[in-house]
Write an enzyme that holds these catalytic residues in place. Structure first.
Site, PDB file in Angstrom:
ATOM      1  N   SER A  23      24.011  46.372  53.131  1.00  0.00           N
ATOM      2  CA  SER A  23      24.535  45.518  51.924  1.00  0.00           C
ATOM      3  C   SER A  23      23.405  45.387  50.891  1.00  0.00           C
ATOM      4  O   SER A  23      23.817  44.778  50.072  1.00  0.00           O
ATOM      5  CB  SER A  23      25.114  44.295  52.640  1.00  0.00           C
ATOM      6  OG  SER A  23      24.257  43.551  53.216  1.00  0.00           O
ATOM      7  N   ASN A 110      23.997  34.416  60.036  1.00  0.00           N
ATOM      8  CA  ASN A 110      25.410  34.026  59.961  1.00  0.00           C
ATOM      9  C   ASN A 110      25.489  32.843  58.905  1.00  0.00           C
ATOM     10  O   ASN A 110      26.398  32.556  58.349  1.00  0.00           O
ATOM     11  CB  ASN A 110      26.029  33.753  61.165  1.00  0.00           C
ATOM     12  CG  ASN A 110      26.196  35.011  62.306  1.00  0.00           C
ATOM     13  OD1 ASN A 110      25.898  36.338  61.602  1.00  0.00           O
ATOM     14  ND2 ASN A 110      26.826  35.055  63.467  1.00  0.00           N
ATOM     15  N   THR A 155      60.855  31.587  21.590  1.00  0.00           N
ATOM     16  CA  THR A 155      61.355  31.578  23.070  1.00  0.00           C
ATOM     17  C   THR A 155      62.120  33.177  22.941  1.00  0.00           C
ATOM     18  O   THR A 155      62.586  33.431  22.276  1.00  0.00           O
ATOM     19  CB  THR A 155      62.310  30.501  23.535  1.00  0.00           C
ATOM     20  OG1 THR A 155      63.610  30.691  22.750  1.00  0.00           O
ATOM     21  CG2 THR A 155      61.697  29.082  23.192  1.00  0.00           C
ATOM     22  N   HIS A 156      61.979  33.433  24.321  1.00  0.00           N
ATOM     23  CA  HIS A 156      62.510  34.916  24.594  1.00  0.00           C
ATOM     24  C   HIS A 156      62.052  36.016  23.380  1.00  0.00           C
ATOM     25  O   HIS A 156      62.717  36.740  23.293  1.00  0.00           O
ATOM     26  CB  HIS A 156      63.955  34.930  24.651  1.00  0.00           C
ATOM     27  CG  HIS A 156      64.537  33.904  25.424  1.00  0.00           C
ATOM     28  ND1 HIS A 156      65.073  34.009  26.740  1.00  0.00           N
ATOM     29  CD2 HIS A 156      64.820  32.384  25.162  1.00  0.00           C
ATOM     30  CE1 HIS A 156      65.351  32.648  27.299  1.00  0.00           C
ATOM     31  NE2 HIS A 156      65.324  32.007  26.161  1.00  0.00           N
ATOM     32  N   SER A 277      41.536  55.339  16.250  1.00  0.00           N
ATOM     33  CA  SER A 277      42.241  56.241  17.010  1.00  0.00           C
ATOM     34  C   SER A 277      41.641  57.525  16.659  1.00  0.00           C
ATOM     35  O   SER A 277      41.294  57.632  15.362  1.00  0.00           O
ATOM     36  CB  SER A 277      43.916  56.329  16.724  1.00  0.00           C
ATOM     37  OG  SER A 277      44.278  57.674  17.070  1.00  0.00           O
ATOM     38  N   LYS A 283      44.661  53.708  11.968  1.00  0.00           N
ATOM     39  CA  LYS A 283      44.745  52.971  13.275  1.00  0.00           C
ATOM     40  C   LYS A 283      43.723  51.952  13.506  1.00  0.00           C
ATOM     41  O   LYS A 283      42.566  52.098  13.318  1.00  0.00           O
ATOM     42  CB  LYS A 283      44.936  53.656  14.608  1.00  0.00           C
ATOM     43  CG  LYS A 283      46.155  54.206  14.638  1.00  0.00           C
ATOM     44  CD  LYS A 283      47.667  53.486  15.012  1.00  0.00           C
ATOM     45  CE  LYS A 283      47.417  53.399  16.522  1.00  0.00           C
ATOM     46  NZ  LYS A 283      48.499  52.618  17.226  1.00  0.00           N
ATOM     47  N   ASN A 285      43.186  49.207  16.535  1.00  0.00           N
ATOM     48  CA  ASN A 285      43.963  49.046  17.784  1.00  0.00           C
ATOM     49  C   ASN A 285      42.825  47.561  18.380  1.00  0.00           C
ATOM     50  O   ASN A 285      41.830  47.568  18.433  1.00  0.00           O
ATOM     51  CB  ASN A 285      43.680  50.011  18.724  1.00  0.00           C
ATOM     52  CG  ASN A 285      44.467  51.203  18.217  1.00  0.00           C
ATOM     53  OD1 ASN A 285      45.693  50.869  17.555  1.00  0.00           O
ATOM     54  ND2 ASN A 285      44.014  52.361  18.532  1.00  0.00           N
ATOM     55  N   GLU A 290      43.369  44.140  24.719  1.00  0.00           N
ATOM     56  CA  GLU A 290      44.161  44.871  25.719  1.00  0.00           C
ATOM     57  C   GLU A 290      43.299  44.909  27.001  1.00  0.00           C
ATOM     58  O   GLU A 290      43.994  44.917  28.149  1.00  0.00           O
ATOM     59  CB  GLU A 290      44.532  46.259  25.281  1.00  0.00           C
ATOM     60  CG  GLU A 290      45.668  46.319  23.975  1.00  0.00           C
ATOM     61  CD  GLU A 290      45.864  47.553  23.174  1.00  0.00           C
ATOM     62  OE1 GLU A 290      46.639  47.937  23.166  1.00  0.00           O
ATOM     63  OE2 GLU A 290      44.578  48.266  23.013  1.00  0.00           O
ATOM     64  N   TYR A 317      31.742  34.651  63.166  1.00  0.00           N
ATOM     65  CA  TYR A 317      31.552  35.839  62.126  1.00  0.00           C
ATOM     66  C   TYR A 317      31.750  37.114  62.560  1.00  0.00           C
ATOM     67  O   TYR A 317      31.625  37.492  63.677  1.00  0.00           O
ATOM     68  CB  TYR A 317      29.898  35.620  62.147  1.00  0.00           C
ATOM     69  CG  TYR A 317      29.446  36.649  61.100  1.00  0.00           C
ATOM     70  CD1 TYR A 317      29.255  36.433  59.711  1.00  0.00           C
ATOM     71  CD2 TYR A 317      28.947  38.051  61.473  1.00  0.00           C
ATOM     72  CE1 TYR A 317      29.140  37.367  58.794  1.00  0.00           C
ATOM     73  CE2 TYR A 317      28.471  39.226  60.478  1.00  0.00           C
ATOM     74  CZ  TYR A 317      28.499  38.731  59.125  1.00  0.00           C
ATOM     75  OH  TYR A 317      27.963  39.562  58.384  1.00  0.00           O
ATOM     76  N   GLN A 322      30.794  40.693  55.339  1.00  0.00           N
ATOM     77  CA  GLN A 322      29.867  41.420  54.304  1.00  0.00           C
ATOM     78  C   GLN A 322      30.557  41.623  53.047  1.00  0.00           C
ATOM     79  O   GLN A 322      30.006  41.791  52.079  1.00  0.00           O
ATOM     80  CB  GLN A 322      29.330  42.511  55.224  1.00  0.00           C
ATOM     81  CG  GLN A 322      28.168  42.950  54.193  1.00  0.00           C
ATOM     82  CD  GLN A 322      27.112  43.910  55.129  1.00  0.00           C
ATOM     83  OE1 GLN A 322      26.543  43.562  55.726  1.00  0.00           O
ATOM     84  NE2 GLN A 322      27.340  45.092  54.741  1.00  0.00           N
ATOM     85  N   LYS A 325      31.223  40.178  49.287  1.00  0.00           N
ATOM     86  CA  LYS A 325      30.645  39.863  48.048  1.00  0.00           C
ATOM     87  C   LYS A 325      30.792  40.827  46.668  1.00  0.00           C
ATOM     88  O   LYS A 325      30.872  40.208  45.807  1.00  0.00           O
ATOM     89  CB  LYS A 325      29.077  40.499  48.455  1.00  0.00           C
ATOM     90  CG  LYS A 325      28.472  39.260  49.314  1.00  0.00           C
ATOM     91  CD  LYS A 325      27.270  39.743  49.884  1.00  0.00           C
ATOM     92  CE  LYS A 325      27.136  38.705  51.383  1.00  0.00           C
ATOM     93  NZ  LYS A 325      28.333  39.140  52.207  1.00  0.00           N
TER      94      LYS A 325
HETATM   95  N1  ARG Z   1      24.800  41.407  55.124  1.00  0.00           N
HETATM   96  C1  ARG Z   1      25.367  40.466  56.023  1.00  0.00           C
HETATM   97  C2  ARG Z   1      26.508  39.742  55.483  1.00  0.00           C
HETATM   98  O1  ARG Z   1      26.699  39.837  54.099  1.00  0.00           O
HETATM   99  C3  ARG Z   1      24.476  39.316  56.682  1.00  0.00           C
HETATM  100  C4  ARG Z   1      25.019  38.740  57.752  1.00  0.00           C
HETATM  101  C5  ARG Z   1      24.777  39.672  59.023  1.00  0.00           C
HETATM  102  N2  ARG Z   1      25.050  38.977  60.282  1.00  0.00           N
HETATM  103  C6  ARG Z   1      25.159  39.545  61.284  1.00  0.00           C
HETATM  104  N3  ARG Z   1      25.452  38.924  62.566  1.00  0.00           N
HETATM  105  N4  ARG Z   1      25.143  40.961  61.555  1.00  0.00           N
HETATM  106  O2  ARG Z   1      27.654  39.059  56.008  1.00  0.00           O
END
Ligand code: ARG
Length: 458
Positions: A23, A110, A155-156, A277, A283, A285, A290, A317, A322, A325
């Site tokens: 990660s 964890n 409205t509408h 455009s 144009k 735009n 948008e 966990y 993971q 993120k």
């Molecule tokens: N990269 C992991 C995450 O984002 C970190 C935690 C990893 N924990 C584990 N028991 N493998 O969740």
């Protein structure tokens, strides 16, 4: 790079599996929070005599060195590292040697990853709340600059009644204020420190979690170690509030897109926020608006991704976690961009006063005012509604104006009419006679503007 869990492993992991599971490519963004957490943790380990003060000092000094590199943008991330925790610990070992091996005492990745994510989330929530306030200020300035402009409200998507443009702008400010409230609410609930929950059950070592919480500025410590490492509610809440905020951006964008059409022609968006455009030379735009409307879709899917990611997960966990993120990072980044763009856009927005003025001449816009005139003279609401409806229909059919009706003709519609009713056929009068709290009455809108100005500049 040596993995944090390498010792009991027989044989090497597959390269493809490594690439699939690492990660670092995205969690390197958490580096500074990982360092903050580790600094507090190392100090606690030393204070509680779980490791020697000398080792704690070495660890703190080494982490600070890495922290400086992160601040200066010179810290390089090794894509061969599994994650940011692994990488920082291996860098620390290079700087301070074997004392680094003691940092991970009485914690686990964890609880560490939840800490990092909470710190990230809380900092970003505050940043976003401040940026929302800046957008509110830009909208307020636009409202104030145009505080005398009366426009048709819909409205509408059909012309309904006249309002002050500033009143419409204050509606945006109200919406955004609720967003700020929601984001702060998420902040407050996230504000409990999870580190020290370790893998899931706590530890037999004599740690002091309150100390770590205090060091990091948390208001509280999480109460249950199982919940601590499983909980991602703070991310779901943040994504949810960002999705609602995006929905507001999108509705504001939609208003402005409509108002900028040739058909409405109420506003001019600055060229810097538009594109042309490739085929139609005439144009201009409103692409940025948008795209703000379009990017909101991504905010919804990020929220959905988290909800789906979590729904089947047993406590505690699981590696699936993971994947919380990218969704959070993307929503945070997009919302910040959208906020900055909208604020700029409002600063450069121009109102086409003459067109707007021409669009508030239809007498039908004052039908409710005429109806309320009759109600004030004792006519029941239902009857007044019929009378005014009938009068407007007949005038429209015959191509006549109410303003041109004689006293006799008026009285034919209702004996309660006097010629003074014609004073109501006027946009300035229409907004001025509104009395109810929160109405478009100019004096009350002006008061609202002053109130917001004070509040937003406090
Ligand atoms: N990269 C992991 C995450 O984002 C970190 C935690 C990893 N924990 C584990 N028991 N493998 O969740």
């Amino acid at each position: 790079m040596k993995k944090l869990w390498g010792s009991r492993f027989e044989g090497k992991t597959d390269q493809l599996a490594d690439r699939f599971s690492f990660s670092i490519a995205y969690d390197h963004r958490l580096a500074k929070y990982d360092i903050m957490g580790s600094l507090a943790h190392a100090r606690m380990l030393g204070k509680c005599k779980i490791i020697s003060q000398a080792d704690a000092k070495k660890i703190v000094a080494g982490l600070k060195k890495i922290g400086k590199q992160i601040d200066h943008g010179t810290f390089k991330f090794d894509p061969q590292a599994e994650d940011i925790h692994t990488y920082i610990q291996s860098e620390l070992r290079k700087i301070i040697g074997s004392a680094a091996d003691k940092l991970h005492t009485a914690r686990s990745r964890n609880d560490l990853i939840v800490l990092d994510m909470k710190l990230f989330c809380m900092v970003e929530l505050i940043t976003i709340v401040n940026a929302v306030a800046l957008l509110q200020k830009a909208i307020l300035e636009f409202a104030q600059k145009n505080k005398d402009i009366i426009m048709p409200a819909y409205t509408h998507l059909q012309q309904a009644q006249v309002v002050l443009l500033a009143h419409h702008m204050l509606a945006y400010i109200e919406m955004l204020e609720r967003d700020k409230g929601r984001l702060m609410d998420a902040f407050e609930r996230a504000d409990a420190m999870p580190l020290g929950s370790c893998a899931l059950s706590g530890t037999s070592l004599p740690t002091d979690r309150d100390f770590v919480a205090k060091e990091l500025g948390f208001n509280a410590v999480t109460r249950n170690s199982i919940d601590s490492v499983s909980d991602r509610d703070f991310i779901v809440e943040s994504l949810s509030h960002l999705a609602i905020l995006g929905m507001h951006f999108s509705r504001i964008a939609e208003d402005l897109i409509l108002w900028a059409t040739r058909e409405f022609n109420f506003i001019n968006i600055d060229w810097s926020m538009c594109t042309g455009s490739s085929i139609m030379p005439h144009k201009k735009n409103p692409d940025i608006l948008e795209l703000i409307r379009g990017e909101t879709a991504g905010l919804y899917s990020n929220l959905n991704e988290l909800l789906v990611l979590l729904k089947g997960l047993p406590l505690t966990y699981n590696r699936d976690l993971q994947l919380d993120k990218p969704a959070l990072f993307q929503s945070v980044d997009k919302v910040k961009e959208m906020l900055a763009l909208l604020a700029k856009l409002f600063s450069g927005l121009q109102v086409n006063k003459s067109t707007v003025k021409r669009r508030i001449s239809d007498e039908a816009l004052f039908s409710v005012d005429i109806m309320e005139y009759l109600i004030q003279k004792g006519v029941a609401y239902r009857e007044a509604h019929d009378i005014v409806g009938n009068m407007i229909r007949q005038c429209t059919d015959k191509g006549k104006k109410i303003a041109d009706l004689t006293e006799g003709q008026l009285k034919n519609f209702c004996p309660k009419f006097s010629p003074d009713v014609k004073k109501l056929l006027n946009p300035e009068m229409s907004v001025k006679i509104k009395k109810s709290l929160g109405s478009t009455n100019p004096a009350s809108v002006e008061k609202q503007i002053a109130k917001w100005k004070k509040f937003l500049h406090a």
